[in-house]
Design a protein around this motif. Structure first.
Motif, PDB file in Angstrom:
ATOM      1  N   GLU A  64      41.855 -26.388  17.164  1.00 54.33           N
ATOM      2  CA  GLU A  64      42.504 -26.684  18.446  1.00 54.33           C
ATOM      3  C   GLU A  64      43.086 -25.396  19.066  1.00 54.33           C
ATOM      4  OE1 GLU A  64      42.505 -28.885  20.571  1.00 54.33           O
ATOM      5  OE2 GLU A  64      44.255 -28.376  21.804  1.00 54.33           O
ATOM      6  N   ALA A  65      43.674 -24.551  18.208  1.00 52.25           N
ATOM      7  CA  ALA A  65      44.227 -23.285  18.715  1.00 52.25           C
ATOM      8  C   ALA A  65      43.110 -22.385  19.249  1.00 52.25           C
ATOM      9  CB  ALA A  65      45.007 -22.577  17.607  1.00 52.25           C
ATOM     10  N   VAL A  66      41.975 -22.371  18.563  1.00 47.92           N
ATOM     11  CA  VAL A  66      40.824 -21.571  19.030  1.00 47.92           C
ATOM     12  C   VAL A  66      40.337 -22.131  20.375  1.00 47.92           C
ATOM     13  CG1 VAL A  66      38.400 -20.994  18.563  1.00 47.92           C
ATOM     14  CG2 VAL A  66      40.109 -20.811  16.736  1.00 47.92           C
ATOM     15  N   ARG A  67      40.252 -23.458  20.451  1.00 49.05           N
ATOM     16  CA  ARG A  67      39.800 -24.075  21.713  1.00 49.05           C
ATOM     17  C   ARG A  67      40.702 -23.646  22.865  1.00 49.05           C
ATOM     18  NH1 ARG A  67      40.942 -27.644  25.174  1.00 49.05           N
ATOM     19  NH2 ARG A  67      42.833 -28.364  24.133  1.00 49.05           N
ATOM     20  N   GLN A  68      42.011 -23.675  22.600  1.00 53.03           N
ATOM     21  CA  GLN A  68      42.949 -23.361  23.682  1.00 53.03           C
ATOM     22  C   GLN A  68      42.791 -21.940  24.197  1.00 53.03           C
ATOM     23  OE1 GLN A  68      46.965 -24.353  22.570  1.00 53.03           O
ATOM     24  NE2 GLN A  68      46.480 -26.509  22.320  1.00 53.03           N
TER      25      GLN A  68
END
Ligand code: SF4
Length: 219
Positions: free
Chosen positions: A55-59
């Protein structure tokens, strides 16, 4: 997983240098290279699940809901010390990211997911961690992978040159990179040694240290 930082920057140390890239820096290392520039990743960090990392990478890879950065590098510290890292790589490649891993070369890299590009160090004597390279990695690396020697001085250069010749590294991997220790060995003499010996290697400079302050974290 124990994570030091996740950020978007410019890839600085491989044939991917210059490209926008998401970095996932894992906490912890079992080596202590004397010139290490990421000692802040030895300890601390934050416990995150694979889902939270994704999720952090997506953001940081998306702008207005659209993915604009597709390159992700897993680094450290030494990323291969954490057992969940293989699963993270599989999830990232499954989501269509191009994944690089940067490792000290002390761990075996032959069991990582096939699409992952492996950027593998061979520690030279001047690092204080010479002799730690997992020799089985030479047979495991393929034409998309890269080998990197970080050189502190002429002695390291000669050691790396002899290793390159002895193991016929030319043609085994996409690139063999000779990179000077920032602030210790100037790029120019290294460039001249490479040219004088006609070595089939790529001079690697840590691009991010020329763009931002050399001690800056998170870039
Ligand atoms: S292997 Fe990498 S992170 Fe570990 S001490 Fe050496 S340079 Fe630092």
């Amino acid at each position: 997983m124990q994570i030091t930082e996740i950020f978007r920057s410019i890839q600085g140390e491989s044939t991917y240098a210059g490209l926008p890239c998401i970095f996932v820096r894992l906490t912890g290392c079992n080596l202590r290279c004397v010139w290490c520039d990421t000692a802040y990743a030895f300890h601390g960090g934050k416990q995150m699940s694979v889902e939270e990392v994704l999720e952090a990478v997506r953001q940081v890879s998306e702008f207005d809901g659209q993915r604009r950065v597709n390159l992700v590098e897993i680094t450290g510290g030494e990323p291969l010390l954490q057992k969940e890292v293989g699963g993270l790589m599989e999830r990232l490649t499954g989501q269509g990211y191009q994944v690089l891993v940067e490792t000290s070369g002390e761990r075996f890299v032959g069991n990582l997911p096939a699409p992952v590009v492996r950027i593998v160090d061979v520690k030279c004597p001047g690092s204080g961690e010479g002799g730690t390279f997992c020799m089985e990695n030479l047979a495991a690396l393929t034409a998309k992978d890269q080998l990197k020697f970080v050189l502190a001085d002429r002695q390291d250069y000669e050691w790396a040159r002899d290793f390159l010749r002895q193991h016929r590294l030319e043609g085994k991997v996409e690139a063999v990179i000779f990179s000077p220790v920032f602030g210790q060995l100037e790029p120019r003499p290294l460039a001249e040694w490479i040219l004088a010996d006609g070595l089939p290697v790529r001079l690697g400079l840590q691009l991010h240290k020329f763009i931002w302050h050399p001690d800056m974290q998170g870039v």
